[in-house]
Write an enzyme that holds these catalytic residues in place. Structure first.
Site, PDB file in Angstrom:
ATOM      1  N   SER A  64      34.374 -75.190 -22.975  1.00  0.00           N
ATOM      2  CA  SER A  64      33.090 -75.623 -23.526  1.00  0.00           C
ATOM      3  C   SER A  64      32.010 -75.762 -22.458  1.00  0.00           C
ATOM      4  CB  SER A  64      33.247 -76.947 -24.269  1.00  0.00           C
ATOM      5  OG  SER A  64      33.569 -78.000 -23.383  1.00  0.00           O
ATOM      6  N   LYS A  74      30.796 -83.070 -20.665  1.00  0.00           N
ATOM      7  CA  LYS A  74      29.631 -82.405 -21.246  1.00  0.00           C
ATOM      8  C   LYS A  74      28.417 -82.634 -20.345  1.00  0.00           C
ATOM      9  CE  LYS A  74      31.934 -81.385 -25.049  1.00  0.00           C
ATOM     10  NZ  LYS A  74      32.378 -80.002 -25.332  1.00  0.00           N
TER      11      LYS A  74
END
Length: 242
Positions: free
Chosen positions: A52, A93
């Site tokens: 991701s 993230k």
């Protein structure tokens, strides 16, 4: 009588070469061990399980994350956090919005906007728009809006937009800020802060001490190896001259 420093003694039968060799090893040990202790106190290693954050951080890569308080986090930082709504495991993230920000995507040029200002994101995977699905959210005070760099394959704040906090997580959920890639060897390097967020209020964060720590460890290793090798070489030269 030879004038070589290898033959000079310190009054106790030790040559200058032996003294310098021992000193180099001692200083090297201080730097080497001190660097590791310093790093262990400040940094934590993490393995990123998914892609991701690709291409910035590949799946399976090992990163070093600096222990920081959530209040120190700025836009553009890559953080390690854990939030019960998102799952039981730590996640990695990138912060694109902080409390009070209006985050939206996408402009006609396919860019993300923060408070109406387009943001250049050179770290994104691929050359398409900043998000395959349009969205907009206002970040509550004390919260962070988080996206992966691989926007086509990242479960991030966009998935949680209908939650009470509009997809954001509290600053207190942040455990650390990623400062460097440590594995695999081909990707080792410091994580650069994206300058595209620097013009926004609060600016961007400053790098942690990973570079001076690495320098201390490397310099220590060189001194230890060099000092340990110099002693025998100096004695061998002294015997030959004798």
């Amino acid at each position: 009588m030879s004038s070589s420093t290898d033959h000079r003694t310190d009054g106790r039968g030790r040559t200058t070469g032996s003294v310098l060799s021992g000193l180099a090893v001692a200083v090297g040990c201080v730097l080497f061990l001190g660097g590791f202790v310093w790093g262990a106190l400040i940094y934590r290693p993490y393995t990123v399980p998914t892609d991701s954050m690709s291409p910035t951080i590949a799946a399976g890569a090992r990163v070093l994350a600096e222990r920081v308080h959530g209040s120190e986090i700025r836009r553009g930082d890559i953080v390690v956090f854990k939030d019960d709504v998102w799952g039981d495991l730590p996640m990695v993230k990138r912060v694109v919005g902080t409390g009070g920000d209006k985050v939206a995507c996408c402009t006609k040029q396919g860019r993300l906007t923060v408070n109406g200002k387009p943001v250049e994101e050179p770290y994104l995977q691929g050359s398409g728009p900043a998000s395959p699905v349009g969205f907009k959210a206002k970040v509550p005070a004390g919260q962070l809006f988080l996206l992966g760099d691989h926007r086509n394959d990242s479960l991030d704040s966009r998935v949680h937009l209908t939650d009470g906090d509009h997809g954001s997580v509290p600053r207190s959920a942040v455990n650390a800020r990623v400062d460097a890639r440590a594995w695999p060897l081909g990707s080792v390097g410091v994580m650069h802060r994206p300058t595209s967020f620097s013009a926004l209020p609060g600016g961007i964060s400053q790098p942690g001490p990973v570079q001076p720590i690495t320098l201390a460890v490397v310099a220590g290793a060189v001194l230890i190896l060099g000092g340990a090798a110099y002693g025998p070489l100096a004695r061998r030269r002294a015997r030959r001259r004798g």
